[in-house]
Scaffold this motif. Structure first.
Motif, PDB file in Angstrom:
ATOM      1  N   ARG A 294       0.834  -1.615   0.190  1.00 18.74           N
ATOM      2  CA  ARG A 294      -0.090  -0.496  -0.259  1.00 18.74           C
ATOM      3  C   ARG A 294       0.776   1.439  -0.072  1.00 18.74           C
ATOM      4  N   LEU A 295       2.569   1.089   0.567  1.00 21.33           N
ATOM      5  CA  LEU A 295       3.482   1.907   0.183  1.00 21.33           C
ATOM      6  C   LEU A 295       3.133   2.312  -1.162  1.00 21.33           C
ATOM      7  N   GLY A 296       3.321   1.608  -2.024  1.00 24.68           N
ATOM      8  CA  GLY A 296       3.351   1.887  -3.496  1.00 24.68           C
ATOM      9  C   GLY A 296       5.312   0.777  -4.117  1.00 24.68           C
ATOM     10  N   VAL A 297       4.857  -0.024  -3.151  1.00 23.47           N
ATOM     11  CA  VAL A 297       5.907  -1.125  -3.305  1.00 23.47           C
ATOM     12  C   VAL A 297       5.528  -2.374  -4.548  1.00 23.47           C
ATOM     13  N   PRO A 298       6.531  -2.959  -5.468  1.00 25.56           N
ATOM     14  CA  PRO A 298       5.463  -3.354  -6.237  1.00 25.56           C
ATOM     15  C   PRO A 298       4.687  -5.344  -5.552  1.00 25.56           C
ATOM     16  N   LYS A 299       3.654  -5.075  -6.118  1.00 29.81           N
ATOM     17  CA  LYS A 299       4.075  -6.504  -5.215  1.00 29.81           C
ATOM     18  C   LYS A 299       4.905  -7.954  -5.356  1.00 29.81           C
ATOM     19  N   GLU A 300       5.117  -8.147  -6.519  1.00 25.69           N
ATOM     20  CA  GLU A 300       5.984  -9.356  -6.941  1.00 25.69           C
ATOM     21  C   GLU A 300       7.488  -8.764  -5.902  1.00 25.69           C
ATOM     22  N   TYR A 301       7.670  -7.722  -5.843  1.00 27.06           N
ATOM     23  CA  TYR A 301       9.097  -7.447  -5.047  1.00 27.06           C
ATOM     24  C   TYR A 301       8.491  -7.724  -3.628  1.00 27.06           C
ATOM     25  N   ALA A 302       7.891  -6.829  -3.450  1.00 25.45           N
ATOM     26  CA  ALA A 302       7.285  -6.844  -1.785  1.00 25.45           C
ATOM     27  C   ALA A 302       6.839  -8.529  -1.200  1.00 25.45           C
ATOM     28  N   SER A 303       6.959  -9.477  -2.565  1.00 22.48           N
ATOM     29  CA  SER A 303       6.565 -11.045  -1.266  1.00 22.48           C
ATOM     30  C   SER A 303       7.696 -11.421  -1.351  1.00 22.48           C
ATOM     31  N   PHE A 304       8.673 -11.297  -2.307  1.00 18.56           N
ATOM     32  CA  PHE A 304       9.981 -11.580  -2.476  1.00 18.56           C
ATOM     33  C   PHE A 304      10.589 -10.511  -0.987  1.00 18.56           C
ATOM     34  N   ALA A 305      10.621  -9.326  -0.461  1.00 17.25           N
ATOM     35  CA  ALA A 305      11.954  -8.724   0.085  1.00 17.25           C
ATOM     36  C   ALA A 305      11.519  -8.655   1.620  1.00 17.25           C
ATOM     37  N   VAL A 306       9.450  -8.861   1.833  1.00 17.49           N
ATOM     38  CA  VAL A 306       8.911  -8.567   3.606  1.00 17.49           C
ATOM     39  C   VAL A 306       9.405 -10.102   4.276  1.00 17.49           C
ATOM     40  N   PRO A 307       8.932 -11.250   3.136  1.00 18.33           N
ATOM     41  CA  PRO A 307       9.614 -12.532   3.563  1.00 18.33           C
ATOM     42  C   PRO A 307      10.470 -13.104   4.634  1.00 18.33           C
ATOM     43  N   PHE A 308      11.555 -12.479   3.042  1.00 21.68           N
ATOM     44  CA  PHE A 308      13.029 -12.464   3.891  1.00 21.68           C
ATOM     45  C   PHE A 308      13.319 -11.586   4.907  1.00 21.68           C
ATOM     46  N   GLY A 309      12.690 -10.580   4.848  1.00 23.83           N
ATOM     47  CA  GLY A 309      13.041  -9.247   6.113  1.00 23.83           C
ATOM     48  C   GLY A 309      12.770 -10.266   8.112  1.00 23.83           C
ATOM     49  N   SER A 310      11.327 -10.404   7.196  1.00 25.73           N
ATOM     50  CA  SER A 310      10.574 -11.372   8.566  1.00 25.73           C
ATOM     51  C   SER A 310      11.956 -12.547   9.376  1.00 25.73           C
ATOM     52  N   THR A 311      12.363 -13.125   8.295  1.00 30.30           N
ATOM     53  CA  THR A 311      12.939 -14.133   8.948  1.00 30.30           C
ATOM     54  C   THR A 311      14.468 -13.506   9.507  1.00 30.30           C
ATOM     55  N   THR A 312      14.889 -12.603   8.745  1.00 33.98           N
ATOM     56  CA  THR A 312      16.360 -12.455   8.859  1.00 33.98           C
ATOM     57  C   THR A 312      17.145 -10.465   9.326  1.00 33.98           C
ATOM     58  N   LYS A 313      15.787  -9.587   8.685  1.00 39.47           N
ATOM     59  CA  LYS A 313      16.322  -8.352   9.179  1.00 39.47           C
ATOM     60  C   LYS A 313      15.722  -7.889  10.670  1.00 39.47           C
ATOM     61  N   MET A 314      16.761  -7.788  11.678  1.00 36.43           N
ATOM     62  CA  MET A 314      15.966  -8.211  13.072  1.00 36.43           C
ATOM     63  C   MET A 314      16.842  -6.505  13.842  1.00 36.43           C
ATOM     64  N   ASP A 315      16.322  -5.310  13.506  1.00 33.01           N
ATOM     65  CA  ASP A 315      17.353  -4.573  14.348  1.00 33.01           C
ATOM     66  C   ASP A 315      17.334  -4.113  15.687  1.00 33.01           C
ATOM     67  N   GLY A 316      16.186  -4.643  15.595  1.00 33.58           N
ATOM     68  CA  GLY A 316      15.565  -4.622  17.134  1.00 33.58           C
ATOM     69  C   GLY A 316      16.489  -5.945  18.334  1.00 33.58           C
ATOM     70  N   CYS A 317      15.737  -7.201  17.862  1.00 34.65           N
ATOM     71  CA  CYS A 317      16.337  -8.316  18.810  1.00 34.65           C
ATOM     72  C   CYS A 317      18.123  -8.169  18.242  1.00 34.65           C
ATOM     73  N   ALA A 318      18.950  -8.533  16.869  1.00 39.23           N
ATOM     74  CA  ALA A 318      19.284  -9.016  16.331  1.00 39.23           C
ATOM     75  C   ALA A 318      20.928  -7.759  16.923  1.00 39.23           C
ATOM     76  N   SER A 319      20.609  -7.309  16.618  1.00 37.21           N
ATOM     77  CA  SER A 319      21.133  -5.547  16.634  1.00 37.21           C
ATOM     78  C   SER A 319      21.609  -4.557  18.081  1.00 37.21           C
ATOM     79  N   ILE A 320      20.484  -3.827  18.095  1.00 35.51           N
ATOM     80  CA  ILE A 320      20.439  -3.161  19.362  1.00 35.51           C
ATOM     81  C   ILE A 320      20.524  -4.364  20.516  1.00 35.51           C
ATOM     82  N   TYR A 321      19.567  -5.160  21.047  1.00 32.47           N
ATOM     83  CA  TYR A 321      19.688  -5.489  21.706  1.00 32.47           C
ATOM     84  C   TYR A 321      20.880  -6.527  22.147  1.00 32.47           C
ATOM     85  N   PRO A 322      21.045  -7.344  21.299  1.00 29.76           N
ATOM     86  CA  PRO A 322      22.644  -7.883  21.950  1.00 29.76           C
ATOM     87  C   PRO A 322      23.794  -6.944  22.346  1.00 29.76           C
ATOM     88  N   ALA A 323      23.807  -6.280  21.253  1.00 24.93           N
ATOM     89  CA  ALA A 323      25.061  -5.185  21.616  1.00 24.93           C
ATOM     90  C   ALA A 323      25.137  -4.779  22.753  1.00 24.93           C
TER      91      ALA A 323
END
Length: 467
Positions: A294-323
């Motif tokens: 809905r923010l204008g990202v093409p559906k085909e690309y969003a359906s790749f980036a978001v699922p991968f991000g949901s399992t590997t992109k963790m700025d809160g849990c994997a960067s700020i917190y462990p530091a």
């Protein structure tokens, strides 16, 4: 004899419509009520109330976890195969992963700076005797060898998300190589994914009730004394996440993507607030993908980036917190960290973030960091009690970053629908379900019977997205 017809001629009284409570207000109400009930259960020792709150919270988390394994598998498979519909797919995937790593480095640097400035382990009254080694541990050997499963069933029964991602990636790449022969399987996968997402919408609607149980249980079990004992550490996590989410992300949006950060948060806020309540990036994934589109990202690309991000992109849990947590544990145990140790923390945050797996909690990532630095794993036991309260803000930051990167990459590659982005606004789950129902009635999933694209909740049309 005369007949009075005035009654029959009178117009029927208008029905009084009860206004719908916005979803964010429902969640806020659940949090406030949960705090009050948790305090009451602890203060007056009301056992049945405490048990009820615990069961409500546990049931909500279990419902989210129930859909995680098949959802991750089919989402990753379909996301990889959808890249065939996008021009410059390899370039988009590479840019996405590079931005994942770049923002993780920024986040871990902020976490280290805050930890060094505030000394979160000093003056807490805690000591090494208060810690205990966790049952769940992570090591580099486990991380590297644990990616490949020994069979195809165990990862689903034991909910090993990292192994599920590996199998899904292999299946997706194989499907791409097979070409037309894999179409029947992909059609089935898309149908199963749509079914799982529909079921997850029902679970998401229970988020206000789940938030009541989760926050109520935390207050009931630990009370305010625990929070005050970990005050500096808790404040560090919340401040660090806030700086990344409301400082770094808007700066990137304004300077790199050259779009309005306020519009981004207006559109992404439903997913961010659900992440805060559910404490699960994977559980929030369907909503994150929808707000990204809905923010204008093409559906085909969003359906790749978001699922991968949901399992590997963790700025809160994997960067700020462990530091910050590594500095906290080192200070409790009286261990001095050097520049090399801080560089190792940054390395672990970028490379090992997939170990967090998008589920509630970040114990595996923390033990991976501590073991790499040679710090006592008993330090994890010091943080388990306060973890549910920290995990809410961490996950909200994760979700915001998972929506941010597709917007950044799309803007840089000039495939972002700026009209859709600039008209983005906060919306309800009813709006999303109407969109889903409308898409389900159309042959290609995103055009109505007149050939026009679905219109957003505000009723404004979006321009066709570039290929």
């Amino acid at each position: 004899m005369s007949t009075d017809t005035s009654a029959s001629a009178a117009p029927a009284p208008a029905r009084v419509r009860i206004p719908k409570v916005p979803f964010w207000a429902q969640i806020l109400g659940g949090l406030v009520l949960g705090v009050l009930l948790g305090w009451a259960a602890r203060h007056w020792e009301i056992d049945w109330l405490g048990t009820t709150l615990t069961k409500i919270g546990e049931t909500f988390v279990q419902l989210l976890k129930l859909a995680v394994a098949p959802l991750v598998f089919f989402a990753i498979v379909i996301s990889i195969t959808n890249l065939r519909k996008v021009s410059n797919a390899a370039r988009l995937a590479t840019r996405t992963l590079l931005w994942f790593m770049a923002t993780s480095l920024i986040a871990v640097a902020i976490g280290l700076a805050i930890g060094l400035l505030t000394n979160p382990g000093s003056g807490t009254g805690l000591s090494a005797r208060d810690g205990a080694e966790p049952e769940e541990k992570g090591s580099w050997l486990d991380f590297l060898t644990g990616i490949v499963p020994t069979d195809v069933i165990t990862p689903f029964t034991e909910l090993n998300v990292l192994q599920i991602v590996f199998m899904a990636a292999v299946a997706g790449i194989a499907a791409l190589r097979l070409g037309p022969k894999a179409e029947p399987l992909l059609t089935l996968g898309e149908a199963v994914l749509a079914l799982l997402q529909k079921a997850l919408w029902w679970i998401i609607r229970l988020a206000p009730l789940g938030s009541l149980g989760l926050i109520g249980t935390a207050i009931k079990d630990y009370g305010w004394n625990l929070i005050s004992q970990y005050a500096t550490f808790t404040a560090d996590i919340y401040i660090g996440c806030a700086i990344v989410m409301f400082g770094v992300y808007p700066l990137l949006l304004a300077t790199v993507a050259k779009v309005n950060p306020v519009q981004f948060f207006r559109g992404a806020w439903p997913a961010i607030q659900l992440g805060f309540v559910s404490r699960s990036s994977v559980g929030t994934m369907p909503l994150t993908q929808k707000v990204t589109e809905r923010l204008g990202v093409p559906k085909e690309y969003a359906s790749f980036a978001v699922p991968f991000g949901s399992t590997t992109k963790m700025d809160g849990c994997a960067s700020i917190y462990p530091a910050i947590a590594a500095i906290f544990v080192a200070q409790i145990f009286g261990i001095d960290l050097g520049v090399g140790d801080y560089l190792l923390i940054a390395f672990v945050s970028v490379i090992g973030s997939a170990a967090t797996a998008g589920l509630t909690g970040a114990t595996v990532m923390l033990t991976l960091t501590l073991s790499t630095l040679g710090l006592p794993l008993a330090g994890v036991g010091l943080l388990l009690a306060i973890d549910p309260i920290l995990d809410m803000m961490r996950t909200a930051t994760n979700v915001a970053g998972q929506a941010l990167i597709p917007v950044l990459v799309s803007a840089r590659e000039k495939i972002l629908d700026l009209e859709a982005f600039n008209s983005a606004k906060s919306f309800s789950l009813d709006d999303l379900e109407r969109d889903e129902a409308r898409s389900a009635r159309t042959p290609d999933g995103d055009r109505d019977s007149d050939g026009d694209r679905d219109r957003d909740a505000a009723g404004e049309g979006a321009q066709p997205l570039p290929a």
